[in-house]
Design a protein around this motif. Structure first.
Motif, mmCIF file in Angstrom:
data_model
loop_
_atom_site.group_PDB
_atom_site.id
_atom_site.type_symbol
_atom_site.label_atom_id
_atom_site.label_comp_id
_atom_site.label_asym_id
_atom_site.label_seq_id
_atom_site.Cartn_x
_atom_site.Cartn_y
_atom_site.Cartn_z
ATOM 1 N N GLU A 191 -4.899 5.872 -1.266
ATOM 2 C CA GLU A 191 -3.941 5.285 -1.261
ATOM 3 C C GLU A 191 -4.201 4.038 -2.627
ATOM 4 O OE1 GLU A 191 -7.183 4.632 0.477
ATOM 5 O OE2 GLU A 191 -5.811 4.964 1.939
ATOM 6 N N GLU A 232 -9.589 1.387 9.664
ATOM 7 C CA GLU A 232 -9.428 0.296 10.469
ATOM 8 C C GLU A 232 -9.881 0.598 11.862
ATOM 9 O OE1 GLU A 232 -6.562 1.808 9.893
ATOM 10 O OE2 GLU A 232 -5.194 1.733 11.615
ATOM 11 N N LEU A 288 -13.429 -2.665 5.072
ATOM 12 C CA LEU A 288 -12.075 -3.392 5.110
ATOM 13 C C LEU A 288 -11.544 -2.593 6.335
ATOM 14 C CD1 LEU A 288 -11.473 -4.177 1.362
ATOM 15 C CD2 LEU A 288 -12.670 -5.739 3.065
ATOM 16 N N LYS A 289 -10.520 -3.686 7.013
ATOM 17 C CA LYS A 289 -9.608 -2.858 8.035
ATOM 18 C C LYS A 289 -8.306 -2.689 7.386
ATOM 19 C CE LYS A 289 -12.222 -5.687 11.565
ATOM 20 N NZ LYS A 289 -13.085 -4.423 12.224
ATOM 21 N N ILE A 290 -8.159 -1.889 6.589
ATOM 22 C CA ILE A 290 -6.969 -1.593 5.857
ATOM 23 C C ILE A 290 -6.249 -0.551 6.637
ATOM 24 C CG2 ILE A 290 -5.744 -0.665 3.826
ATOM 25 C CD1 ILE A 290 -8.491 -1.152 2.142
ATOM 26 N N GLN A 291 -5.024 -1.032 7.253
ATOM 27 C CA GLN A 291 -4.447 -0.271 8.177
ATOM 28 C C GLN A 291 -3.941 1.153 7.814
ATOM 29 O OE1 GLN A 291 -0.491 -1.745 10.013
ATOM 30 N NE2 GLN A 291 -1.779 -1.443 11.809
ATOM 31 N N GLY A 292 -4.566 2.233 8.420
ATOM 32 C CA GLY A 292 -4.049 3.540 7.898
ATOM 33 C C GLY A 292 -4.557 4.044 6.564
ATOM 34 N N ALA A 293 -5.512 3.296 6.178
ATOM 35 C CA ALA A 293 -6.096 3.860 4.897
ATOM 36 C C ALA A 293 -7.201 4.830 4.938
ATOM 37 C CB ALA A 293 -6.688 2.424 4.323
ATOM 38 N N THR A 294 -7.582 5.639 3.998
ATOM 39 C CA THR A 294 -8.359 6.731 3.818
ATOM 40 C C THR A 294 -9.902 6.173 3.489
ATOM 41 O OG1 THR A 294 -8.091 6.920 1.415
ATOM 42 C CG2 THR A 294 -6.584 8.244 2.808
ATOM 43 N N VAL A 314 0.452 5.526 0.131
ATOM 44 C CA VAL A 314 -0.234 6.620 0.491
ATOM 45 C C VAL A 314 -0.433 7.529 -0.920
ATOM 46 C CG1 VAL A 314 -0.952 8.639 1.726
ATOM 47 C CG2 VAL A 314 -0.674 6.400 2.928
ATOM 48 N N MET A 348 0.907 -1.201 -0.029
ATOM 49 C CA MET A 348 0.061 0.066 0.131
ATOM 50 C C MET A 348 0.866 1.212 -0.138
ATOM 51 S SD MET A 348 -3.246 1.063 2.629
ATOM 52 C CE MET A 348 -2.601 2.197 3.677
ATOM 53 N N GLY A 400 3.285 4.514 3.924
ATOM 54 C CA GLY A 400 2.358 3.217 3.770
ATOM 55 C C GLY A 400 1.084 3.416 4.675
ATOM 56 N N GLY A 401 0.619 4.622 4.742
ATOM 57 C CA GLY A 401 -0.698 4.681 5.645
ATOM 58 C C GLY A 401 -0.720 5.625 6.693
ATOM 59 N N PHE A 402 -1.818 6.144 7.307
ATOM 60 C CA PHE A 402 -1.890 6.846 8.406
ATOM 61 C C PHE A 402 -1.729 6.248 9.809
ATOM 62 C CE2 PHE A 402 -3.466 9.001 4.571
ATOM 63 C CZ PHE A 402 -2.968 10.244 4.511
#
Lengths: 315, 315, 315, 315
Positions: free
Chosen positions: A105, B151, B299-305, A88, A86, B143-145
């Motif tokens: 993302e 999540e 979906l529990k996408i870690q740190g996703a928007t 961002v 993934m 790679g995420g927030f």
């Protein structure tokens, strides 16, 4: 020496019998057309009817919700050849007088087969034959399958039953290659004073899920799981789906070294029963929640073999 | 000439008033900390409580299920810069004596922001500030927030109310840039004999969704949607989420040409209310299903928007 | 009835003649082991020797450089199922007292088979058999091929000869399905007063490349190109590689409707001759540069079927 | 105590001097417009002229070719946040009477910044400013940069000079954080009896490349490399490009802990000199090939920050 020799003799004597017990895929004529019809694409998903939903709804008494899905992380355990990457995409747009910014993302992943996942019927074959004897070559394109894709499933909401085999055995986690037998399933149900009904979501707790976050390598190496006999017994109970807290569902490796994950074939190819893998069951098992409404919404990815999901138990 | 001059004069005379009607983001001090607390990451998702689930459960009377999610296709309508690329990974393994084969697929996509989608709080900013005045720079990694990721949301199950503005206006689809007003929302609710309650999932039918499969270019170009006033009125009703059958939620373009999708800011940044976009509402509207249990499992996408989703209405 | 019968008879009578003109892949025993040895992975790339480099170097007299590679764009013409997606990864790091920022980009692409491309030996098969009768099943993994991968090629630098068939015909671009014959190749060489030598990079100008930027749909639909006879004649001249200003190299569609791009097989599978496709030849042809040093550096992608490249002609 | 105190005093006394020695980016007015003109996008790539090519050609005497590019593998060393994922797309098409099959691969990668790589001018900034004081915000889009993209570079062919600093020091590999000084560069050139000329490709051997295949973690952690003074001295020699057998080019970490890879800024942003990284130099150094024709063909990725490459030295 003498003892060892006799053991060898014993093994030789019993070998034919042991071999006879092992599993072979049924002939096409024995499994096709499926009981849901020759044109069916939904298998045991056909249990999903208003009555099924109402039956599940009646189990919702406290409104308590249990999340059964794992967080999707780049460093979660993966079957070989899969990944979840993934990146961002930040934009410092500062657009308009309202100074709006927007982020999103990019994900690169075998999205149907990572994390807590729902297996569809194009995922597994016997030779080149899928559920309902659909031939892979007839329905596969580079961009998806023209039949049996995961988009045909839809939301499933049904009575869920947790079969806690670990609790039956008095352990928090079954041993590494523990083969769950028919007797184990029946014993656990008896202990929990529950019987299965057609259309149930049968969820099996092995305790293996506690390795997900702590020892991914061991989580993937082997796992306790169903024997072929247990899988066939479960299939006869006519469930809507089978779920578990590991990836392969079947015990890994299978006791018969010649077999490659036969439980996947028994469920998906032979019986048209969807699988729900890598479930997070610790809370459900910890609170002894054995009967509940199970809800899962597979993504409608056109022509896909499965879907990562975030299922829920509600009681 | 004379006529044109008077028009200009008229515009000048009305300009202050017009300007006063337009929208500007509130100062940080006015919106932070959010009413859910300074450390909150879930906003109106906090409405999700056992009572909320039970309230929704009581609306399930027939067990009828409505799929509100779009099929994820490579050729569906996308906001600029997004895509959904999928490639089947076939394996002719023929593994074991059971001749097992396995297929999966690679997906490359802005998976949080395609198809029917659930917007999280890291998706939108005012300047560099997110919901609860979290600064983008403080929580974004490649790679995420690290905060406010999707999540944290979890399954949402609550009373859903369809506000059918198209039906109020007696059309199957509102005009291309129709601005939905407070009066429209109130009129539609009155017509449907329903009132909103805190914690509801408010779903707005514009009819625009019928373009999804037939004219994607028009679907994306403009759309009927909420005015800033209507969005603010809705926010005051304290819903768990706002859903609609287009992408931007707000009317596009906004009547004030200086504003860039202010409704996204009003919901996500100012009020911490999640958005549910590109819903498929034709069946719900067609059968006049105005009150139901709304279930969505991001979906529990870690740190996703955000997350592409396959939500469901059950009645 | 009588009429139909006579037609059938006519077909039978003419069939042998028609059949004689068409092409069939040689038996394995006729093409394996290749002339470069049973273990060879480099085919005509073996022509690359110090003498070859020196021969090319002697052709560099003015130092003039011609870029033969296309710009890689997301909207360039693609064979079906291929794409080139790119996303900038900006970082406003402002790192250190020197305020350093860094940008990069993610690319998602069939990178071996897009743009100006160099075809390797794992790209094409006859049945399940590659160059040197290597079986696909024996060398393919999900992450690449264990033999015959593009990483074995290395930089190629040799005498390049442009055969300008369009100029021979007095046109800027050959017609849409023009089949280039042996006579065409020989005629063009005679007109240019050049003869081929073993180890040459033979580059064929059809003029088709002028559609690349102006009409990608037509560029892909059909193309002038080599007949099987012309390809076999070229292979007999023992070149290091064959290049052209279209994608398929062979005329498309092939005059024999039963054949699927046989020229690709003749070059890559039967004769072990690499292909260089989608070349930009307008400058070379325009300035009548017929002899030059051809330099190409395929990316060393482990186990890949090919590589997008940016080749050069120097004179 | 007394001793320690005096040390502290000493540090304080020397601090201003030490600080004065460290590096700060020049003001925009000092570096812009670049010496190649305010509209220039190619920097020292402008050295690429027919005379430069001829000068390089004259160094080709034996036709011996040295491959300086690394094999692109999924498990090669990567800077954080980068990867090279590849998936074979096999097709068992068996198309036509000629039974043609075709394979290709999908790659997902920061393709401009992995493996042996060629850095373009959009890769690095001082604050928000690129080479020639182009502002990032003015030229960046999600799909690439509208100016200074790598597609403007083209093939480079020039005199290459290997400066073997490891050999000067009598080691096969310089120590982990060895700072290469001006004296080192001058000493190595003197030892090799060579002088630099404007337009050269200056290639520096540290020996660090021997860790590429054996200890990727150490390869990435620190590295011997140029000091800012050495980089500025090199820039004054007016080379076409600077290459090295590590990723950062500069010594890592920089002796001044406040600086973040200043050598990248000195080369790319201040002086418009392209960088060539992660070179494989063992053969060149082993055979003491100090002067050669250096050829590199960056991919013409529209708007990209760089390109993975497979460069060559020919003598």
């Amino acid at each position: 020496m003498r003892v060892r020799a006799s053991v060898v003799i014993g093994l030789v004597l019993f070998a034919p019998h042991a071999h006879a017990q092992s599993w072979a895929p049924p002939a096409d004529s024995q499994r096709c057309p499926s009981k849901w019809g020759a044109a069916d694409q939904r298998g045991a998903g056909n249990h999903m009817k208003p009555e099924t939903v109402l039956r599940a709804t009646r189990l919702i008494r406290t409104g308590e919700v249990f999340e059964l899905g794992r967080v999707l992380r780049t460093d979660m355990p993966f079957s070989p050849g899969r990944r979840f990457e993934m990146e961002v995409k930040r934009t410092n747009m500062n657009a308009g007088s309202n100074r709006r910014g927007s982020n999103e993302e990019i994900v690169f992943s075998e999205i149907g087969q990572v994390g807590t996942q729902f297996d569809g019927f194009t995922h597994q074959t016997i030779g080149d034959s899928l559920y309902n004897c659909v031939k892979v070559a007839d329905v596969s394109t580079r961009g998806g399958f023209t039949k049996l894709g995961i988009e045909h499933v839809g939301t499933l909401m049904t009575r869920g039953v947790l079969i806690d085999v670990a609790a039956l055995k008095g352990v928090s986690m079954l041993p590494d290659t523990y083969p769950i037998t028919v007797e184990d399933l029946q014993g656990a149900l008896q202990r929990q004073k529950l019987t299965l009904q057609p259309g149930d979501a049968v969820i099996i707790n092995t305790g293996w899920g506690r390795l997900w976050d702590t020892d991914g390598a061991r989580y993937l190496r082997t796992n306790p799981g169903l024997t072929t006999a247990a899988a066939e017994w479960l299939a006869k109970q006519d469930p809507m789906l089978i779920g578990i807290d590991n990836g392969p569902v079947g015990v890994t490796p299978d006791p018969d070294p010649n077999l490659s994950n036969p439980v996947h074939q028994i469920a998906l190819v032979v019986n048209g029963i969807h699988l729900l893998e890598n479930l997070k069951l610790d809370e459900l098992a910890g609170k002894q929640v054995y009967e509940f409404a199970l809800i899962v919404q597979p993504l409608k990815i056109q022509g896909a073999t499965g879907s990562t999901v975030a299922p829920t138990a509600v009681r």
